[in-house]
Design a protein around this motif. Structure first.
Motif, PDB file in Angstrom:
ATOM      1  N   SER A  39       0.545  -1.211  -0.158  1.00 15.35           N
ATOM      2  CA  SER A  39       0.302   0.232  -0.080  1.00 15.35           C
ATOM      3  C   SER A  39       0.652   1.162   0.269  1.00 15.35           C
ATOM      4  CB  SER A  39      -0.803  -0.044   1.168  1.00 15.35           C
ATOM      5  OG  SER A  39      -0.335   0.106   2.264  1.00 15.35           O
ATOM      6  N   ASP A  40       1.821   1.442   0.309  1.00 13.35           N
ATOM      7  CA  ASP A  40       2.927   2.193   0.774  1.00 13.35           C
ATOM      8  C   ASP A  40       3.846   2.293  -0.530  1.00 13.35           C
ATOM      9  OD1 ASP A  40       2.319   3.238   2.786  1.00 13.35           O
ATOM     10  OD2 ASP A  40       3.767   1.702   4.112  1.00 13.35           O
ATOM     11  N   SER A  43       9.367  -1.672  -1.521  1.00 15.49           N
ATOM     12  CA  SER A  43      10.190  -1.797  -1.216  1.00 15.49           C
ATOM     13  C   SER A  43      11.309  -2.308  -1.201  1.00 15.49           C
ATOM     14  CB  SER A  43       9.734  -1.940   0.377  1.00 15.49           C
ATOM     15  OG  SER A  43       8.398  -2.999   0.351  1.00 15.49           O
TER      16      SER A  43
END
Length: 119
Positions: A39-40, A43
């Protein structure tokens, strides 16, 4: 190794192999980063360099290997040279079953590349 002396559990279910289609040789010492989308955004999950056979098998912590979106970022400019057309290659894919092995090969030349889901 963690400071408590316990080895972390790894789940190596993804690998890559880079073959230079011009020379027919494996692409050695190429930096490749594995990223996961959440959701961010993206990574880094793992990173490394291909070995003498152009292969890289990732060690991904069990808690980080799950179904979802992933991508491999291949930084090929140092291998191909500064006049290559594609200095970086990103291959995005979905992991539907984290218990299966995923192999994402890259066939590479100075002016093109091909990828597929391997076995």
């Amino acid at each position: 190794m963690p400071s408590d002396g316990v080895t972390a559990a790894f789940h190596a279910r993804i690998s890559t192999h880079i073959l230079d289609t011009v020379t027919g040789d494996p692409a050695k010492d190429v930096y490749v980063r594995l990223e996961r989308r959440d959701s961010d955004g993206w990574s880094t999950v793992s990173e490394g360099r291909t070995d003498g056979d152009g292969r890289l098998r990732y060690e991904v912590a069990l808690h980080e290997w799950q179904a979802g979106g992933y991508r491999l970022f291949f930084y090929v400019e140092p291998y191909l040279g500064g006049d290559c057309f594609f200095p970086e290659i990103t291959v995005a894919f979905h992991v539907h079953d984290p218990n299966r092995h995923y192999h994402v090969p890259l066939l590479l030349s100075r002016y093109g590349y091909t990828t597929y889901r391997g076995s």
